[in-house]
Design an enzyme around this catalytic site. Sequence first.
Site, PDB file in Angstrom:
ATOM      1  N   ASN A   1       0.868  -1.175   0.000  1.00  0.00           N
ATOM      2  CA  ASN A   1       0.000   0.000   0.000  1.00  0.00           C
ATOM      3  C   ASN A   1       0.904   1.224   0.000  1.00  0.00           C
ATOM      4  O   ASN A   1       1.474   1.572   1.030  1.00  0.00           O
ATOM      5  CB  ASN A   1      -0.903  -0.035   1.249  1.00  0.00           C
ATOM      6  CG  ASN A   1      -1.762   1.205   1.377  1.00  0.00           C
ATOM      7  OD1 ASN A   1      -1.795   2.065   0.483  1.00  0.00           O
ATOM      8  ND2 ASN A   1      -2.477   1.317   2.499  1.00  0.00           N
TER       9      ASN A   1
ATOM     10  N   LYS B   1       0.115   4.206  -0.248  1.00  0.00           N
ATOM     11  CA  LYS B   1      -0.547   5.369   0.356  1.00  0.00           C
ATOM     12  C   LYS B   1      -0.346   6.607  -0.542  1.00  0.00           C
ATOM     13  O   LYS B   1      -0.249   6.461  -1.762  1.00  0.00           O
ATOM     14  CB  LYS B   1      -0.063   5.578   1.791  1.00  0.00           C
ATOM     15  CG  LYS B   1      -0.226   4.277   2.618  1.00  0.00           C
ATOM     16  CD  LYS B   1      -0.078   4.451   4.087  1.00  0.00           C
ATOM     17  CE  LYS B   1      -0.283   3.096   4.785  1.00  0.00           C
ATOM     18  NZ  LYS B   1      -0.189   3.179   6.234  1.00  0.00           N
TER      19      LYS B   1
ATOM     20  N   HIS C   1      -9.553   0.960   4.924  1.00  0.00           N
ATOM     21  CA  HIS C   1      -8.283   1.164   5.636  1.00  0.00           C
ATOM     22  C   HIS C   1      -8.526   2.102   6.824  1.00  0.00           C
ATOM     23  O   HIS C   1      -9.346   3.020   6.738  1.00  0.00           O
ATOM     24  CB  HIS C   1      -7.245   1.758   4.683  1.00  0.00           C
ATOM     25  CG  HIS C   1      -5.868   1.739   5.262  1.00  0.00           C
ATOM     26  ND1 HIS C   1      -5.454   2.663   6.192  1.00  0.00           N
ATOM     27  CD2 HIS C   1      -4.828   0.887   5.082  1.00  0.00           C
ATOM     28  CE1 HIS C   1      -4.205   2.376   6.550  1.00  0.00           C
ATOM     29  NE2 HIS C   1      -3.806   1.308   5.894  1.00  0.00           N
TER      30      HIS C   1
ATOM     31  N   GLU D   1      -6.935   4.513   7.898  1.00  0.00           N
ATOM     32  CA  GLU D   1      -6.729   5.938   7.594  1.00  0.00           C
ATOM     33  C   GLU D   1      -7.968   6.533   6.929  1.00  0.00           C
ATOM     34  O   GLU D   1      -8.262   7.712   7.089  1.00  0.00           O
ATOM     35  CB  GLU D   1      -5.464   6.105   6.729  1.00  0.00           C
ATOM     36  CG  GLU D   1      -4.207   5.870   7.572  1.00  0.00           C
ATOM     37  CD  GLU D   1      -3.018   5.325   6.828  1.00  0.00           C
ATOM     38  OE1 GLU D   1      -2.992   5.361   5.586  1.00  0.00           O
ATOM     39  OE2 GLU D   1      -2.085   4.829   7.505  1.00  0.00           O
TER      40      GLU D   1
ATOM     41  N   GLU E   1      -5.250  -5.087  10.473  1.00  0.00           N
ATOM     42  CA  GLU E   1      -4.253  -4.041  10.704  1.00  0.00           C
ATOM     43  C   GLU E   1      -4.589  -3.311  12.000  1.00  0.00           C
ATOM     44  O   GLU E   1      -5.419  -2.387  12.003  1.00  0.00           O
ATOM     45  CB  GLU E   1      -4.262  -3.028   9.545  1.00  0.00           C
ATOM     46  CG  GLU E   1      -3.882  -3.614   8.212  1.00  0.00           C
ATOM     47  CD  GLU E   1      -3.302  -2.563   7.274  1.00  0.00           C
ATOM     48  OE1 GLU E   1      -2.170  -2.756   6.827  1.00  0.00           O
ATOM     49  OE2 GLU E   1      -3.966  -1.545   7.013  1.00  0.00           O
TER      50      GLU E   1
ATOM     51  N   GLY F   1       2.546   2.150  10.887  1.00  0.00           N
ATOM     52  CA  GLY F   1       3.522   3.232  10.780  1.00  0.00           C
ATOM     53  C   GLY F   1       4.221   3.576  12.084  1.00  0.00           C
ATOM     54  O   GLY F   1       4.871   4.617  12.185  1.00  0.00           O
TER      55      GLY F   1
ATOM     56  N   SER G   1       3.486  -2.270  10.377  1.00  0.00           N
ATOM     57  CA  SER G   1       4.927  -2.342  10.655  1.00  0.00           C
ATOM     58  C   SER G   1       5.559  -3.668  10.255  1.00  0.00           C
ATOM     59  O   SER G   1       6.449  -4.168  10.942  1.00  0.00           O
ATOM     60  CB  SER G   1       5.200  -2.014  12.137  1.00  0.00           C
ATOM     61  OG  SER G   1       4.800  -0.685  12.428  1.00  0.00           O
TER      62      SER G   1
ATOM     63  N   GLY H   1       2.916  -1.168   4.323  1.00  0.00           N
ATOM     64  CA  GLY H   1       2.895   0.259   4.013  1.00  0.00           C
ATOM     65  C   GLY H   1       4.301   0.752   3.710  1.00  0.00           C
ATOM     66  O   GLY H   1       4.815   0.590   2.601  1.00  0.00           O
TER      67      GLY H   1
HETATM   68  P1  13P Z   1       3.082   0.295   7.722  1.00  0.00           P
HETATM   69  O1  13P Z   1       3.613  -0.973   7.099  1.00  0.00           O
HETATM   70  O2  13P Z   1       3.821   1.513   7.282  1.00  0.00           O
HETATM   71  O3  13P Z   1       2.961   0.169   9.206  1.00  0.00           O
HETATM   72  O4  13P Z   1       1.591   0.500   7.160  1.00  0.00           O
HETATM   73  C1  13P Z   1       0.697  -0.552   7.212  1.00  0.00           C
HETATM   74  C2  13P Z   1      -0.504  -0.193   6.431  1.00  0.00           C
HETATM   75  O5  13P Z   1      -1.258   0.686   6.795  1.00  0.00           O
HETATM   76  C3  13P Z   1      -0.740  -0.916   5.178  1.00  0.00           C
HETATM   77  O6  13P Z   1      -2.028  -0.693   4.698  1.00  0.00           O
END
Ligand code: 13P
Length: 253
Positions: free
Chosen positions: A11, A13, A102, A104, A172, A178, A216, A237
Amino acid sequence: MAAPKTLIAGNWKMNGLRADGVTLAKSVAAGAPAVVAKAELLMCPPATLISLVSNTLAEVLRQGLVSIGGQNCHPEASGAHTGDVSAPMLADLGCKYVIVGHSERRTNHSEDDPQVWQKAVAAQQAGLIPIICVGETEAERDRGEALNVVRRQITGSLPDAAKAGNVVIAYEPVWAIGTGKTPSLADIAEVHDAMRALLNEKMTDGDGVRLLYGGSVKPGNAAEILALANVNGALVGGASLKADDFLAIAAAA
Ligand code: 13P
């Protein structure tokens, strides 16, 4: 039923201008033959880059070495929805998957389970496989509610037509995204086992649904996470923005 093929999904983002996207996509494609026996590779670029990446990798996509997906879609196929992108539009660009729900989007755009359900249905109607994201906040985990939150989100967002081959669920935990923090392996296993049990209550082929872990995931922790019985892949991510890291995660499958 045989375990479904591992899916390693990146992803991206809201990251990448055109030159970055082409470089990253080409680097992932170059490494794909070495890992394709272990895992299906999926890249989900921002909407602005999907067409470019799809065109750049046309031959690789045709060979099935990598897949492309969207990060979100609108519940409707077309209409007066300024700034939105529909599932048929993503399919038209060569996408095979789309991420929906997601955290976010749930946080920044107030998306709730009924909306995520609508998006997942729209994705399936367009021939896309929705990757439905679920996961608890840190406060919910501290209160001992993680399993209930995940079960409620799956129950509220799983399309009626869900079958093993047309839906993916990604766990997640919001607090792991993150942050560099991950749940213990036992905690990941507990949630994934509960998700599997729930899907088997709702579907006749729940064992075949791919359950991804996200939050992560890095080359250093991928092998132990991907070795868990009901973990069938990862939603990555930050580490998906570095081709070497993304490919190393796939190689760890
Ligand atoms: P990270 O791998 O940066 O923690 O993000 C995970 C994520 O939100 C994937 O959709």
